[in-house]
Enzyme design. Structure first.
Site, mmCIF file in Angstrom:
data_model
loop_
_atom_site.group_PDB
_atom_site.id
_atom_site.type_symbol
_atom_site.label_atom_id
_atom_site.label_comp_id
_atom_site.label_asym_id
_atom_site.label_seq_id
_atom_site.Cartn_x
_atom_site.Cartn_y
_atom_site.Cartn_z
ATOM 1 C CB SER A 246 -0.831 0.085 1.175
ATOM 2 O OG SER A 246 -2.079 -0.923 1.282
ATOM 3 C CG HIS B 216 -2.959 -2.406 -3.598
ATOM 4 N ND1 HIS B 216 -1.964 -3.153 -3.216
ATOM 5 C CD2 HIS B 216 -3.503 -1.741 -2.260
ATOM 6 C CE1 HIS B 216 -1.450 -2.993 -2.045
ATOM 7 N NE2 HIS B 216 -2.601 -2.414 -1.479
ATOM 8 C CG HIS C 7 -4.378 -7.160 0.158
ATOM 9 N ND1 HIS C 7 -4.493 -6.561 -0.879
ATOM 10 C CD2 HIS C 7 -3.475 -6.908 0.812
ATOM 11 C CE1 HIS C 7 -3.308 -5.739 -0.856
ATOM 12 N NE2 HIS C 7 -2.785 -6.027 0.329
ATOM 13 C CE1 TYR D 236 -8.064 -5.568 1.653
ATOM 14 C CE2 TYR D 236 -6.107 -6.175 2.734
ATOM 15 C CZ TYR D 236 -6.768 -5.517 2.145
ATOM 16 O OH TYR D 236 -5.791 -4.605 1.544
ATOM 17 C CD GLU D 237 -7.753 -7.339 -2.954
ATOM 18 O OE1 GLU D 237 -7.964 -6.451 -3.982
ATOM 19 O OE2 GLU D 237 -6.750 -7.647 -2.935
ATOM 20 C CB ALA E 206 1.575 -0.344 5.027
ATOM 21 C CG MET F 88 -4.739 -6.729 7.120
ATOM 22 S SD MET F 88 -6.159 -5.175 6.948
ATOM 23 C CE MET F 88 -6.266 -4.734 8.426
ATOM 24 C CB SER F 89 -0.253 -8.037 2.537
ATOM 25 O OG SER F 89 0.780 -7.319 2.977
ATOM 26 C CG ASN G 184 -0.984 1.697 12.037
ATOM 27 O OD1 ASN G 184 -0.687 1.478 10.987
ATOM 28 N ND2 ASN G 184 -1.187 0.780 13.051
ATOM 29 C CG HIS H 42 -6.674 2.409 3.565
ATOM 30 N ND1 HIS H 42 -5.910 1.527 3.675
ATOM 31 C CD2 HIS H 42 -6.620 2.768 2.074
ATOM 32 C CE1 HIS H 42 -5.463 1.215 2.207
ATOM 33 N NE2 HIS H 42 -5.887 1.848 1.666
#
Ligand code: HPA
Length: 267
Positions: A26, A57, A79, A81-82, A109, A207-208, A231, A243
């Site tokens: 990201s 992306h 991802h 989550y997609e 990230a 998440m990746s 973060n 995001h």
């Protein structure tokens, strides 16, 4: 199908023979601007290649030269989550393998679980914990790409990490090193989850990356993984996560990340 996808790409890139894969996270696509004599192939033009959907992306393959390396860059990743079937990640990595890559550089990230790993800094991944409970290797196994039960002992190449450590010192860039904990997402973690992941040995959460690394390790591609810390994990500070904030912090560290990767490819 893997061979067909790879043959289509090879046909488009003619006599180029990629040795290095790049998968950029990201807001971390800048390295791709340094690729010389670029051939850009949108995923949508590659028959049977999966599509990327998340904001920030791009969804294209960029092939060309960085120093003496021929790189193939997946600008925009898949991802879980997609809603992608985890196997699509295996497809992408096997295609890179057939194209000839020997090493893979993955960036992402991530949220910090370690108070010393401040937002805007970079963590090299030494190992991972897969809290997503998904594996891209579920399903029939194509023995030509690797064993049914592949080892993850050296998933993050000790040799390449050593080299990257030297490069960071040379460039005077602080490079943390730690364990990447993968969650499925897309929601950020609860404070209780962040506390739990810390206790269980994580230094960063995201998440990746883990699915790609699992596939690469299986088919004997050497991996270097770099997390841009955007973060602190949820509950470690008072601000809620967004995001947009993730994208903003990643732009700051992105310049350092680009320098590290470009120097790394000078060998
Ligand atoms: N959690 C999960 N994924 C992330 C985070 C986070 O805090 N920051 C960037 N990606």
């Amino acid at each position: 199908m893997i061979e067909e996808i790879a043959a289509y790409i090879q046909n488009r890139i003619k006599d180029l023979h990629p040795d290095t894969g790049l998968i950029l996270g990201s807001g971390l696509g800048d390295v791709a601007n340094s690729i010389k004599d670029q051939i850009v192939i949108p995923y949508t033009e590659i028959p049977n290649f999966p599509r990327s959907t998340v904001a920030g992306h791009k969804g294209m393959m960029v092939i060309g030269k960085i120093h003496n390396h021929t790189v193939v860059c997946l600008q925009g990743r898949f991802h879980l989550y997609e809603g992608h079937n985890p196997q699509v990640i295996n497809t992408a990595i096997e295609v890179l393998k057939v194209l000839g890559i020997k090493q893979l550089i993955v960036t992402n990230a991530a949220g910090s679980l370690n108070i010393d790993f401040e937002p805007g800094s970079i963590m090299m991944i030494s190992d991972h914990i897969n809290f997503s409970s998904r594996s891209p290797l579920v399903g029939p196994n194509e023995e030509q790409f690797g064993p049914r039960f592949p080892s993850m002992l050296k998933a993050y190449s000790p040799k390449l990490r050593n080299r990257m450590r030297h490069i960071a010192a040379l460039l005077d860039i602080t490079l943390h090193e730690g364990v990447y904990a993968m969650v499925l997402g897309p929601n950020f973690e609860t404070p209780a989850e962040i506390r739990a992941f810390k206790i269980l040995g994580g230094d960063a959460v995201g998440m990746s990356t883990v699915p790609e690394v699992i596939c690469a390790a299986r088919c004997k591609i050497e991996v270097i993984g770099l997390s841009v810390i955007t973060n602190y994990g949820s509950g470690m500070t008072l601000d809620p996560l967004s995001h947009e904030e993730t994208l903003m912090q990643s732009q700051k560290a992105s310049a350092d990340l680009t320098r590290l990767i470009l120097e790394f490819l000078k060998d």
